[in-house]
Design an enzyme around this catalytic site. Sequence first.
Site, mmCIF file in Angstrom:
data_model
loop_
_atom_site.group_PDB
_atom_site.id
_atom_site.type_symbol
_atom_site.label_atom_id
_atom_site.label_comp_id
_atom_site.label_asym_id
_atom_site.label_seq_id
_atom_site.Cartn_x
_atom_site.Cartn_y
_atom_site.Cartn_z
ATOM 1 N N GLY A 1 0.816 -1.202 0.000
ATOM 2 C CA GLY A 1 0.000 0.000 0.000
ATOM 3 C C GLY A 1 0.847 1.247 0.000
ATOM 4 N N GLY B 1 2.324 5.669 4.717
ATOM 5 C CA GLY B 1 1.536 6.332 5.745
ATOM 6 C C GLY B 1 0.210 5.683 6.075
ATOM 7 N N VAL B 2 -0.055 4.452 5.559
ATOM 8 C CA VAL B 2 -1.347 3.821 5.864
ATOM 9 C C VAL B 2 -1.243 2.855 7.047
ATOM 10 C CG1 VAL B 2 -2.254 4.071 3.529
ATOM 11 C CG2 VAL B 2 -0.974 2.013 4.127
ATOM 12 N N LYS C 1 1.335 0.250 7.568
ATOM 13 C CA LYS C 1 1.809 -1.119 7.297
ATOM 14 C C LYS C 1 2.803 -1.577 8.365
ATOM 15 C CE LYS C 1 3.426 -0.095 3.237
ATOM 16 N NZ LYS C 1 3.103 1.343 3.250
ATOM 17 N N THR C 2 3.796 -0.741 8.656
ATOM 18 C CA THR C 2 4.847 -1.127 9.598
ATOM 19 C C THR C 2 4.310 -1.223 11.026
ATOM 20 O OG1 THR C 2 6.449 -0.014 8.187
ATOM 21 C CG2 THR C 2 7.161 -0.555 10.415
ATOM 22 N N SER D 1 -4.465 3.260 -18.470
ATOM 23 C CA SER D 1 -5.785 3.467 -17.859
ATOM 24 C C SER D 1 -6.450 4.779 -18.268
ATOM 25 C CB SER D 1 -5.681 3.407 -16.332
ATOM 26 O OG SER D 1 -4.865 4.435 -15.844
ATOM 27 N N LYS E 1 -8.288 4.691 -6.700
ATOM 28 C CA LYS E 1 -8.866 5.684 -7.608
ATOM 29 C C LYS E 1 -10.222 6.178 -7.111
ATOM 30 C CE LYS E 1 -6.460 3.844 -11.675
ATOM 31 N NZ LYS E 1 -6.579 3.110 -12.945
#
Length: 811
Positions: free
Chosen positions: A383, A386-387, A389-390, A707, A750
């Site tokens: 991802g 900043g979401v 994960k770590t 896309s 998106k």
Amino acid sequence: MDFLNLSNILDSDTEFIPLLSSEDEELMNAEEVPEELPILPLRNTVLFPGVVIPITVGRDKSIKLIKDSYKENSIIGVVAQKDVDIEDPEYDDLNPVGTVAQIIKILQMPDGSTTAIIQGKKRFTLQSLVQKDPYFKAKVTQFGVTEQISGDENFSALISSLKDLSIQIIKQSPNIPTEASFAIKNIESPVFLVNFVSSNLNIDVLEKQKLLEVGELPKRANLVLKALTEELQVIELKNQIQKKVKTDLDKQQRDFLLNQQLKTIQEELGGSPNEQEIKELRDNAKSRKWSKEIADSFEKELKKLQRMNPQAAEYSIQLNYLEILVELPWNEFTQDNFDLDRAQKILDDDHFGLEKVKERIIEHLAIIKLKNDMKSPILCLVGPPGVGKTSLGKSIARAIDRKYVRMSLGGLRDEAELRGHRKTYIGAMPGRIIQSLRKAKSSNPVFVLDEIDKVSGNSNQGDPQAALLEILDPEQNVAFYDNYLEMDYDLSKIMFIATANTLSTVHPALRDRMEIIDLSGYLIEEKLEIAKRHLLPKQFAEHGVKRNQLSFPKTILEKIIDDYTRESGVRALEKKIAKIIRNKAKYIIMNKDFDKKLSAEDLINIMGKPIFQRDKHIKNDVAGVVTGLAWTVVGGEILFIESSLSKGKGLLTMTGNLGDVMKESATLAYEYLKANSDIVGINSELFSKWNLHIHIPEGATPKDGPSAGITMFTAMASAYTQRKVRYNIAMTGEITLRGKVLPVGGIKEKILAAKRSKIKEIILSIENERDILEIKDNYIKGLKFHYVDKMIDLIDLALLKEKVEHPLMLN
């Protein structure tokens, strides 16, 4: 050089033999060389004029000659042999030039040999043999003329250098008595000095004979000076080597004595530290839960350590190896907590959202509880930055009561970082996997492999990605081989969690070994909750500000998120909150009055005017401008496709830092529109009279991918028809030359970008409908989706019948 070594031969009763005086030299030069002389062959030396030397006489012929001449007080001729190995030389075996000699004394030595002390007079040249028995007698002539002493400055300097070098050699050579330097200093005659030094040079007989045969005195002096210089260099080198060896030996002896004393003191105090170290290793080994194979290997290495000298360099290497072996958590595991409700609560408390990941963790715990099998899955969280994960890895470790280990793989280029170096190398250490387990003191931690997509590929230091294949394969990591340990270690109980921003740089074989879980960005509502639950308490604590000293209303947080950040995660949001708290902290310290409740005016004063404008897409009064959706490593973004017409010859041009794939999509859209112009309602002659230009803003940012195909087709159709684009609509999809709309990736990111920009309708490929069904309802709330299969369907779906104000007059 062996100056004045006559003291070894002459006893205390022997009269002193002086050096050649000036008067003696004059008398010697005045003497005539007789026409015939008895010839004494010399094997190992050369006699020079004026020089006194001892010779040992062994041959019968030579003994008779010496005794006869000594009785008659007559002179003899002394000639060196050409070959020193000939025992009984013939006349032809003698050198052509010799020296007239006076026998000073004959001595009978204790071992029965006869020694004669002889002094050189003048040089002569052999002419012919006169008598062979009982000893040689030959006709001779004087060699050259009597040498005259040169009085020029160069010659004086040459003689002075000879003296100085000779004295230096005497001082530096331990085998020459110091009295020799007095002899050198007392020689006044340059001729005798050259002869004296020549006689005592440390060179072979052949070289000395060549010196004897040199007629000119300056030339002979130069040759002697050269030989002395070489001799001095050899002596200095020998002295340096001896001094170094002596120093090394002295240090070794000193160290040995000190170590012996230290050992005695330690024994008096209760044992040596080496024995204590070995005892500690044995005691620690008793509590290890290792297999028989590891125990045997440990015992073998420990015995090797006991046999080593503690002062040896290998001792510390061996000791370090055994310490690491003992400190590793062999078969030591922490007890998992299988309380699923508690685990769910901890995961929810630490992270808002991320339901898919949390659900997978809870499923895993349930399986472990059912099977009682500790083998763990290998998850890969993918991802934007900043979401969370770590930080999710740390929460998982807390939820199941496991130790937590994190290893950053960013920029890793050396395979030995993972596998370790062989312990034969200086400074060798185990790989970072083994070192991390040693620190964790557990063989089943939650092990976060951070930034796995940043690992370098194959290089001259090996391929770290290939090493990760073994680490992350449940079938292979049961016996992970570390080069330093030189034995297998079981990694199968570790719960590996890899994190990545993109899978495009991850090796396909490595992707195949991991269970991929996508982490998309957060909605504004989710960011609000994260800010209230986590970011604000954390920043208040870090800045020492209390909750009642500053208030962030919901509307202000929304404005910060909407106007000052554009990201999928919350890292930039946290920085903005920290900036506001720092600004207000100075008012608290200075006791100044300020409104504790933040306002929109405060935001402008602290951070300036809003950076991002979310409503710039909504205007549709210009033909040929369409909103598209794009995926980036930091999440989803909206982009605008702008197209314009100008009179010309039907050229298609593109700008905006576009990649090859995007340019190909534009060409496909243009060609399809030309081929189907009658269906769309466009006069085909327009394509040859009007040039079409495609531009995508933010030209400094590279753009690529397929896309944007349907977006460019819609923009072109709008430009040629001058019809308005539907209000508040965005689209994404790949196109083909046959007019098909193909699915694309990154749908969730998106959609989040569209929601952040307040877009209401989205056009997708019909095959992307399955992606929408997997997204939670709160993500797609307020959005309307249109699914298309053919490009031609876009015309009526995306374009209004109404034309723009002031349309181009196309004809």
